[in-house]
Scaffold this active site. Structure first.
Site, PDB file in Angstrom:
ATOM      1  N   LYS A 134       0.833  -1.198   0.000  1.00 26.10           N
ATOM      2  CA  LYS A 134       0.000   0.000   0.000  1.00 26.10           C
ATOM      3  C   LYS A 134       0.875   1.259   0.000  1.00 26.10           C
ATOM      4  O   LYS A 134       2.103   1.170   0.199  1.00 26.10           O
ATOM      5  CB  LYS A 134      -0.931  -0.051   1.214  1.00 26.10           C
ATOM      6  CG  LYS A 134      -1.946  -1.225   1.146  1.00 26.10           C
ATOM      7  CD  LYS A 134      -2.802  -1.321   2.400  1.00 26.10           C
ATOM      8  CE  LYS A 134      -3.838  -2.433   2.294  1.00 26.10           C
ATOM      9  NZ  LYS A 134      -4.654  -2.558   3.533  1.00 26.10           N
ATOM     10  N   TYR A 164     -12.467  -2.694  -3.074  1.00 27.49           N
ATOM     11  CA  TYR A 164     -12.994  -2.716  -1.704  1.00 27.49           C
ATOM     12  C   TYR A 164     -14.524  -2.590  -1.664  1.00 27.49           C
ATOM     13  O   TYR A 164     -15.077  -2.122  -0.671  1.00 27.49           O
ATOM     14  CB  TYR A 164     -12.339  -1.604  -0.879  1.00 27.49           C
ATOM     15  CG  TYR A 164     -10.929  -1.924  -0.426  1.00 27.49           C
ATOM     16  CD1 TYR A 164     -10.654  -3.086   0.302  1.00 27.49           C
ATOM     17  CD2 TYR A 164      -9.874  -1.051  -0.676  1.00 27.49           C
ATOM     18  CE1 TYR A 164      -9.361  -3.373   0.744  1.00 27.49           C
ATOM     19  CE2 TYR A 164      -8.576  -1.338  -0.236  1.00 27.49           C
ATOM     20  CZ  TYR A 164      -8.335  -2.500   0.476  1.00 27.49           C
ATOM     21  OH  TYR A 164      -7.058  -2.780   0.923  1.00 27.49           O
ATOM     22  N   ASN A 199      -1.723  -0.307   7.370  1.00 30.97           N
ATOM     23  CA  ASN A 199      -1.197  -1.655   7.604  1.00 30.97           C
ATOM     24  C   ASN A 199      -0.370  -2.215   6.449  1.00 30.97           C
ATOM     25  O   ASN A 199      -0.178  -3.417   6.335  1.00 30.97           O
ATOM     26  CB  ASN A 199      -2.311  -2.607   8.063  1.00 30.97           C
ATOM     27  CG  ASN A 199      -3.396  -2.816   7.023  1.00 30.97           C
ATOM     28  OD1 ASN A 199      -3.303  -2.313   5.908  1.00 30.97           O
ATOM     29  ND2 ASN A 199      -4.421  -3.572   7.382  1.00 30.97           N
ATOM     30  N   HIS A 246      -1.766  -5.561   1.336  1.00 26.03           N
ATOM     31  CA  HIS A 246      -3.013  -6.295   1.084  1.00 26.03           C
ATOM     32  C   HIS A 246      -2.688  -7.697   0.592  1.00 26.03           C
ATOM     33  O   HIS A 246      -1.719  -7.889  -0.134  1.00 26.03           O
ATOM     34  CB  HIS A 246      -3.838  -5.588  -0.001  1.00 26.03           C
ATOM     35  CG  HIS A 246      -4.953  -6.451  -0.532  1.00 26.03           C
ATOM     36  ND1 HIS A 246      -6.158  -6.579   0.121  1.00 26.03           N
ATOM     37  CD2 HIS A 246      -5.015  -7.281  -1.613  1.00 26.03           C
ATOM     38  CE1 HIS A 246      -6.931  -7.424  -0.552  1.00 26.03           C
ATOM     39  NE2 HIS A 246      -6.258  -7.864  -1.607  1.00 26.03           N
ATOM     40  N   GLU A 265      -9.070 -10.569  -8.010  1.00 31.68           N
ATOM     41  CA  GLU A 265      -8.255  -9.371  -7.792  1.00 31.68           C
ATOM     42  C   GLU A 265      -7.065  -9.311  -8.754  1.00 31.68           C
ATOM     43  O   GLU A 265      -6.701  -8.230  -9.219  1.00 31.68           O
ATOM     44  CB  GLU A 265      -7.794  -9.322  -6.330  1.00 31.68           C
ATOM     45  CG  GLU A 265      -8.975  -9.093  -5.376  1.00 31.68           C
ATOM     46  CD  GLU A 265      -8.611  -9.245  -3.904  1.00 31.68           C
ATOM     47  OE1 GLU A 265      -7.429  -9.508  -3.584  1.00 31.68           O
ATOM     48  OE2 GLU A 265      -9.525  -9.105  -3.061  1.00 31.68           O
TER      49      GLU A 265
END
Ligand code: DAT
Ligand code: MG
Length: 151
Positions: A11, A51, A114, A117, A128
Site C-alpha cells: 500500500k 474494496y 497496515n 493487502h 483481484e
C-alpha cells in the site's frame, strides 16, 4: 494439490516508507512464484471496485483516500497454498494484534496504515489479479529452483 493465485499489494505507506524490497523479499524467500509486478497509481474507481464489499463501513472513505494517496506495488504470486500462506506472512488486519515475524507485526502499528493487502480466498485471488493486471502484464515462466522447492 491445486495451484492458486493471490493478489498482494504494498500500500502507499509501504512504498513511502521504503519497505517494498523488504516485503517482496519475504515472499520471494518463501518460495512462491512471482507472475506479475508493477508500481501503479490506483484510480479511485479501481480502489472502489477492489474494496466494494466494505462500502457500508464508516472507514470506507478514508480507506479509498489512503489506497489512492500514492503509488502502490501490485504483485501476483502463484503456488500451492499461496493464498492462506500469504495471509499468514502478512499477519492480522490490526498490526497491533499481528504476530511478530509477520509483515504487519514487524512493520506497522495501525489498521489504517497496515502496509499490505493479500487476497482472502482463491476465488478473490483470481478476481483481484484480473482486476489489477491487464492481459499481457502477467508472465508464465518456470523458475530454475522449482525442483528444489517441491519434490
Ligand atoms: P485485510 O486487509 O486484513 O484483508 P479487511 O479485508 O477486513 O482486512 O479490510 C480491508 C482493509 O480495510 C484493511 O486492510 C484496512 C481497512 N480496515 C479494515 N477494518 C478497519 C477498521 N476497523 N478501521 C480502519 N480501517 C479498517
Ligand atoms: Mg481483505
Amino acid at each position: 494439490e491445486q495451484v492458486e493465485q493471490t493478489y498482494v499489494m504494498v500500500k502507499p505507506d509501504g512504498v513511502q516508507r521504503g519497505l517494498v524490497g523488504e516485503i517482496i523479499s519475504r515472499f520471494e524467500r518463501k518460495g512462491f512464484k512471482l507472475t506479475g509486478l508493477k508500481l501503479f497509481q490506483c484510480p479511485k474507481e479501481l480502489a472502489e471496485e477492489h474494496y466494494k464489499d466494505l462500502k457500508a463501513k464508516a472507514f470506507y472513505p478514508s480507506l479509498i483516500d489512503y489506497i489512492t494517496s500514492g503509488p502502490v506495488v501490485c504483485m501476483a504470486w502463484e503456488g500451492v497454498g499461496v493464498v492462506a500462506s500469504a495471509r499468514k506472512l502478512i499477519g492480522s488486519t490490526d498490526p497491533l494484534q499481528a504476530e511478530p515475524g509477520t509483515i504487519r507485526g514487524d512493520l506497522a502499528v495501525q489498521t489504517g496504515r497496515n502496509v499490505i493487502h493479500g487476497s482472502d480466498s482463491p476465488e478473490n485471488g483470481k478476481r483481484e489479479t484480473a482486476l489489477w493486471f491487464k492481459e499481457g502484464e502477467l508472465c508464465e515462466w518456470t523458475p530454475v529452483q522449482a525442483p528444489w522447492l517441491r519434490e
